[in-house]
Write a protein that holds these residues in place. Sequence first.
Motif, PDB file in Angstrom:
ATOM      1  N   UNK A   1       7.372 -45.715  19.562  1.00  0.00           N
ATOM      2  CA  UNK A   1       7.584 -45.454  18.142  1.00  0.00           C
ATOM      3  C   UNK A   1       8.018 -46.696  17.382  1.00  0.00           C
ATOM      4  N   UNK A   2       7.784 -46.644  16.076  1.00  0.00           N
ATOM      5  CA  UNK A   2       8.395 -47.587  15.150  1.00  0.00           C
ATOM      6  C   UNK A   2       9.563 -46.871  14.484  1.00  0.00           C
ATOM      7  N   UNK A   3      10.569 -47.616  13.999  1.00  0.00           N
ATOM      8  CA  UNK A   3      11.757 -46.935  13.449  1.00  0.00           C
ATOM      9  C   UNK A   3      11.459 -46.028  12.266  1.00  0.00           C
ATOM     10  N   UNK A   4      10.409 -46.319  11.506  1.00  0.00           N
ATOM     11  CA  UNK A   4      10.185 -45.533  10.275  1.00  0.00           C
ATOM     12  C   UNK A   4       9.224 -44.367  10.472  1.00  0.00           C
ATOM     13  N   UNK A   5       8.648 -44.224  11.647  1.00  0.00           N
ATOM     14  CA  UNK A   5       7.680 -43.152  11.850  1.00  0.00           C
ATOM     15  C   UNK A   5       7.977 -42.359  13.118  1.00  0.00           C
ATOM     16  N   UNK A   6       7.586 -41.065  13.081  1.00  0.00           N
ATOM     17  CA  UNK A   6       7.789 -40.229  14.256  1.00  0.00           C
ATOM     18  C   UNK A   6       6.450 -39.846  14.856  1.00  0.00           C
ATOM     19  N   UNK A   7       5.680 -39.064  14.103  1.00  0.00           N
ATOM     20  CA  UNK A   7       4.404 -38.565  14.594  1.00  0.00           C
ATOM     21  C   UNK A   7       3.288 -39.103  13.708  1.00  0.00           C
ATOM     22  N   UNK A   8       2.054 -38.792  14.136  1.00  0.00           N
ATOM     23  CA  UNK A   8       0.927 -39.103  13.276  1.00  0.00           C
ATOM     24  C   UNK A   8       1.102 -38.507  11.893  1.00  0.00           C
ATOM     25  N   UNK A   9       1.720 -37.321  11.844  1.00  0.00           N
ATOM     26  CA  UNK A   9       1.866 -36.629  10.564  1.00  0.00           C
ATOM     27  C   UNK A   9       2.791 -37.367   9.598  1.00  0.00           C
ATOM     28  N   UNK A  10       3.814 -38.049  10.142  1.00  0.00           N
ATOM     29  CA  UNK A  10       4.776 -38.697   9.241  1.00  0.00           C
ATOM     30  C   UNK A  10       4.226 -40.010   8.679  1.00  0.00           C
ATOM     31  N   UNK A  11       3.148 -40.508   9.272  1.00  0.00           N
ATOM     32  CA  UNK A  11       2.618 -41.802   8.817  1.00  0.00           C
ATOM     33  C   UNK A  11       2.125 -41.732   7.385  1.00  0.00           C
ATOM     34  N   UNK A  12       1.664 -40.561   6.983  1.00  0.00           N
ATOM     35  CA  UNK A  12       1.069 -40.441   5.649  1.00  0.00           C
ATOM     36  C   UNK A  12       2.103 -40.135   4.567  1.00  0.00           C
ATOM     37  N   UNK A  13       3.320 -39.824   5.003  1.00  0.00           N
ATOM     38  CA  UNK A  13       4.404 -39.589   4.048  1.00  0.00           C
ATOM     39  C   UNK A  13       4.514 -40.830   3.157  1.00  0.00           C
ATOM     40  N   UNK A  14       4.309 -40.678   1.836  1.00  0.00           N
ATOM     41  CA  UNK A  14       4.259 -41.877   0.992  1.00  0.00           C
ATOM     42  C   UNK A  14       5.523 -42.731   1.074  1.00  0.00           C
ATOM     43  N   UNK A  15       6.682 -42.095   1.230  1.00  0.00           N
ATOM     44  CA  UNK A  15       7.924 -42.882   1.308  1.00  0.00           C
ATOM     45  C   UNK A  15       7.964 -43.709   2.587  1.00  0.00           C
ATOM     46  N   UNK A  16       7.582 -43.081   3.707  1.00  0.00           N
ATOM     47  CA  UNK A  16       7.654 -43.780   4.983  1.00  0.00           C
ATOM     48  C   UNK A  16       6.492 -44.755   5.133  1.00  0.00           C
ATOM     49  N   UNK A  17       5.355 -44.363   4.573  1.00  0.00           N
ATOM     50  CA  UNK A  17       4.188 -45.237   4.630  1.00  0.00           C
ATOM     51  C   UNK A  17       4.453 -46.549   3.889  1.00  0.00           C
ATOM     52  N   UNK A  18       5.244 -46.464   2.823  1.00  0.00           N
ATOM     53  CA  UNK A  18       5.611 -47.673   2.083  1.00  0.00           C
ATOM     54  C   UNK A  18       6.335 -48.680   2.968  1.00  0.00           C
ATOM     55  N   UNK A  19       7.090 -48.148   3.947  1.00  0.00           N
ATOM     56  CA  UNK A  19       7.868 -49.030   4.824  1.00  0.00           C
ATOM     57  C   UNK A  19       6.988 -49.700   5.871  1.00  0.00           C
ATOM     58  N   UNK A  20       5.951 -49.000   6.312  1.00  0.00           N
ATOM     59  CA  UNK A  20       5.043 -49.586   7.312  1.00  0.00           C
ATOM     60  C   UNK A  20       3.686 -48.924   7.172  1.00  0.00           C
ATOM     61  N   UNK A  21       2.758 -49.686   6.623  1.00  0.00           N
ATOM     62  CA  UNK A  21       1.424 -49.123   6.380  1.00  0.00           C
ATOM     63  C   UNK A  21       0.511 -49.338   7.571  1.00  0.00           C
ATOM     64  N   UNK A  22       0.687 -50.457   8.234  1.00  0.00           N
ATOM     65  CA  UNK A  22      -0.225 -50.782   9.332  1.00  0.00           C
ATOM     66  C   UNK A  22       0.588 -51.253  10.527  1.00  0.00           C
ATOM     67  N   UNK A  23       0.197 -50.872  11.705  1.00  0.00           N
ATOM     68  CA  UNK A  23       0.914 -51.339  12.892  1.00  0.00           C
ATOM     69  C   UNK A  23       0.392 -52.712  13.323  1.00  0.00           C
ATOM     70  N   UNK A  24       1.108 -53.342  14.260  1.00  0.00           N
ATOM     71  CA  UNK A  24       0.626 -54.579  14.890  1.00  0.00           C
ATOM     72  C   UNK A  24       0.590 -54.377  16.390  1.00  0.00           C
TER      73      UNK A  24
END
Length: 755
Positions: free
Chosen positions: A618-641
Amino acid sequence: MSNFNRRDFIKISGASAAGVALTPKLSGVFQNFFQKEGKHLLESDAVKVPTVCEVCFWNCAGWVYKDQEDNIKKIIGNDDDPHSNGRLCPRGTGGLGMYYDDDRLKKPLIRVEKEGQQSFKEVSWEEAFDVIEKNMKAIDKKYGKESMALLFHGKTGPHFEHLFKAWGSDTMGEPAGAQCLITREAGFIATYGAGLASPEPTDVRNADCLVLIGNHIGENMHNGHVQEVSTLIDRGGEIITVDPRFSTVASHSTTWLPIKPSTDLALLLSWMNVLINENLYDKDYVEQYTYGFDLLAEHVQKYTPEWAEGVTTIPAADIYKTARIMGAAAPKTIVHPGRHTAWYGDDTQRTRAIAILNALLGSWGRKGGFYFPEKLKLPKEAHPPFPKPKWSWKDISKKKHKLAIMGITNEILDNALPEYKGPHKVKGLFIAATNPLQSIPDEAKIKRALDNQEFIVVVDTMPSEITGYADVVLPEATYLERLDHLRTAHHRQPNVALRYPAVMPKYDSKPGWWIARKIGLRLGLDDFYEWEDFEEVLDWQLKQVGSSMEEMKKEGVKLFPRNTPMYLEDGEEYWFNTNTGKIELFSTDLDEWGYDPMPVYKSHGDVPAGFLRLIYGRLPMHTFGRTLNNPNLNDLKKEPNLWVNPKVANIYGLENNQEVWLQNPKGKVSSFPIHVRITERIRHDSVFLPHGFGNKGRIMVNGKVEEMSRTYGRGISDAEMISNIEIDPETGGTGMRNNFVTILTEKPTKTEEKS
Ligand code: SF4
């Protein structure tokens, strides 16, 4: 609805997707529902509504603040909540993005086919229930109710568990179970006669030494634990982190041991060797409370630190040093049991080793070790006995794995494959709040199982990969808009927490309890739903323990007194729930059932030439695939490395931020590229890939595309790359850490995947 290939549908959807805009539609249906049937919005002038966060499974209790027009302003922690201590983590604070996300599923959908093109059509709830009723009854008539299986996750799951049990099917599994907790629970139950559940009863706030093995506290936002680990850091406590990756918590640790992946059990056994041979174990505790010490002492003699150095690449001197640190701090030393503990197919044994180490350190039932948690017992609502199914998940999994405590999703899906010819066929799936195509391994197999189903229902808040395979899609309200079962998780003090709808559900979404009840009534299960509103059930339950909905709406969390001591008294007699009544260092159950009674190290082989081990997390700002699209959390990390060691970058000629693809040993190439991050924080034999990205779920609704627009095509899905699953024989846990990838700097135009 069975004469189509769901894979084709996905292809059709993807090809037609470019450039189509969404037009969200608000519906008045739910408004009517609330005015007529619901009383869930607080009717006073109060703008503070109790909630239980569902951005992750820690389930912190908090308060939703909204204005008089029902605009949510903020979410904060509830001061009385032992999970959060009044503070939400950054993910939880951003939870309201789930409510405002305009990519949400908005209306019930049914699959339609026109001129060979499949698409979804928006329908009313009653039309959707017509299709569900007809198809579930058809599956019952043709195969039996048991052939309709339920896959679920999260707080909404119990509503559908109740529905399925009332109907007569106990063919169910929680995809996360076989990967996350099942092996750990089995390992601790075999040792102490008690599992750990969630939150783990680790007394970190009083500990002096914490050992983390493949455990990423800080990236896994286990709120209460993160807070307690912070105090340990502030107090100057010892933290020993074992991880091939320099994780967030590794960077705050006193010792980081970058272990060779797959060799953790060797390290654990060598630590036992040192604790025993140097008399660092808690002799009085071991003598009074454990069974099989002499057998264990003899068993670990061969696992010397010098031997372990050759296996783990951790210098023997560091193994001695860390064992001595652990011994010196005992019993205030915790070897943390971790989560997501299915790794290499011998995971019950590895978690057994963690349990045994804690027993040697005398930390179970001791201050600064593991406390004895207590849980509020809430009576269940009365209903007739559930009908007994002719077969269940136990026939699929329990017969193969003696320590299985729940259905293994992979095995349920094995029975859904066309080649399965046994008596326990799965022909229909009801999937609630989980996306098996991201959450469990072997995408190719899952797709074949899905294609072989006669009927699939998906209940979710967001469109994901699995949505495209459904015959009926039901839009669920988010946690901020719905009532769920009371949270009564065990803790230092028994407690109860309420999730109450802060606002009306957006669009035409509805809460899980309402959906399950309506389907239940369609299936003639009226006796199991003698209430109209789930609030009635909760109020009755609360009144049995001296509270009420009225009180809980004001308080959010209520604490109850403990009935037993939190720790063992010195020399106290104590009966453990095992065959011997002792902590079993030698497990009599495992021995009787033909498994290793004490953990034995077995090699898992080396990384194949030309490949790197795939480590996901995991990354600290995301939990599941579903949370990635949350606009607030997506703002923190849009793309992984993709984390790559400089040595690897050198071999492949990579530069920072370069775009690459991954390929697994079966020839599968990732659907999307990812940007490289060159860092010493990962071993040279591995790469690290953040979990949940690489979403490729798209559906056609009334000729338009719906998708998670902020995440579609971003990064690589770890699930897509995983092709090798190591099954834990005791539990059926699905280990996914023995997977490998190579890096491609250009995407091949054509890829061949070996079957
Ligand atoms: S840890 Fe964070 S995301 Fe998880 S439940 Fe608590 S506040 Fe929500």
